[in-house]
Design a protein around this motif. Structure first.
Motif, short mmCIF file in Angstrom:
data_model
loop_
_atom_site.label_atom_id
_atom_site.label_comp_id
_atom_site.label_asym_id
_atom_site.label_seq_id
_atom_site.Cartn_x
_atom_site.Cartn_y
_atom_site.Cartn_z
N TRP A 135 78.56 2.47 132.61
CA TRP A 135 79.81 3.01 133.14
C TRP A 135 80.99 2.52 132.32
CZ3 TRP A 135 79.69 6.87 136.49
CH2 TRP A 135 80.88 7.30 137.06
N LYS A 175 70.54 0.39 142.08
CA LYS A 175 70.24 0.59 140.66
C LYS A 175 71.43 0.22 139.76
CE LYS A 175 66.10 2.41 141.28
NZ LYS A 175 65.99 2.35 142.74
N ILE A 187 75.69 0.33 140.66
CA ILE A 187 76.16 1.60 141.19
C ILE A 187 76.94 1.41 142.50
CG2 ILE A 187 75.42 3.80 142.19
CD1 ILE A 187 73.22 3.92 140.13
N PRO A 235 63.38 1.83 136.15
CA PRO A 235 64.82 1.60 136.38
C PRO A 235 65.08 0.17 136.82
CG PRO A 235 63.87 2.81 138.22
CD PRO A 235 62.78 2.68 137.19
N GLN A 251 73.55 1.11 136.16
CA GLN A 251 73.91 2.25 135.32
C GLN A 251 74.85 1.80 134.20
OE1 GLN A 251 76.22 4.99 137.71
NE2 GLN A 251 77.77 3.47 138.20
N SER A 282 78.57 8.04 130.97
CA SER A 282 78.72 7.23 132.18
C SER A 282 77.77 7.76 133.25
CB SER A 282 80.17 7.32 132.69
OG SER A 282 81.04 6.67 131.80
N GLY A 283 77.10 6.84 133.92
CA GLY A 283 76.11 7.22 134.92
C GLY A 283 74.69 7.21 134.40
N ALA A 284 74.51 7.02 133.09
CA ALA A 284 73.16 6.95 132.53
C ALA A 284 72.44 5.74 133.11
CB ALA A 284 73.22 6.86 131.01
N ALA A 285 71.16 5.91 133.41
CA ALA A 285 70.37 4.83 134.01
C ALA A 285 70.06 3.75 132.98
CB ALA A 285 69.08 5.40 134.58
#
Length: 199
Positions: A105, A101, A92, A152, A103, A47-50
């Protein structure tokens, strides 16, 4: 007024096709008009990976399912789920500012993970589409810079540029060993003699 009503009916028809396709459990690569693919950076499951653009690799981190929102009542809203991790495309902090951005999640069920698709040409999934967040109605966008790996992704106000155009490419599963074994092949000059293909 009549023309406007026809446009709404056509749009609803496209959403209906999208709903039926996604409900069948098909999996897609999502390709930017610049030719690179929606990818979880570093093939991560965290979780939080771009979420970034990358060259095609057929990796599970590039494969996505559209999951209809339960009880959408005709709104045709979807969650976009990673096949590799089962986690979701997420804005996000749920912020609606341009440039926010995207992500990976865990599922929350909130607007930050809800998306609609609008086809720009042809039938649903056969041409360019815009992917629209329920956070402020902003569009999934690659930004105005060059199309490079690890670019991104973000949300941005609709501008109808190539940065906001996407293609859905259906993932075609590879044959399994069992399926390969069922293919008859000749092992002599006699056409009636066949055997199963073995690895």
């Amino acid at each position: 007024m009549k023309k406007h009503g026809i446009s709404i009916l056509l749009l609803l028809a496209a959403f209906t096709v999208l709903f039926n396709i996604s409900a069948s459990g098909q999996t897609y690569y999502i390709k930017s008009e610049c030719g690179k693919y929606l990818t979880v950076q570093n093939l991560s499951t965290n979780s939080g990976a771009a979420i970034v653009l990358s060259d095609y690799s057929a990796a599970l981190a590039q494969q996505w399912k559209l999951v209809p929102r339960s009880g959408a009542n005709g709104e045709y809203i979807f969650y976009i789920q990673s096949v590799k991790s089962g986690k979701y495309l997420d804005v996000i902090w749920g912020k609606d500012a341009d440039g926010t951005k995207i992500q990976l999640w865990d599922f929350t069920g909130g607007p930050a993970q809800e998306w609609t698709m609008t086809t720009m040409e042809g039938a649903a999934f056969k041409g360019k589409s815009r992917i629209i967040s329920q956070v402020g109605g902003k569009n999934l966008d690659k930004g105005g810079g060059p199309c490079t790996n690890n670019t991104p992704l973000m949300i941005w106000t609709r501008n109808d540029t190539s940065a906001q155009m996407w293609y859905f490419e259906e993932v075609v599963p590879a044959r399994t060993n069992i399926e390969k074994a069922s293919i008859p092949v000749k092992i002599s000059n006699r056409p009636e003699v066949t055997r199963s293909l073995r690895n």
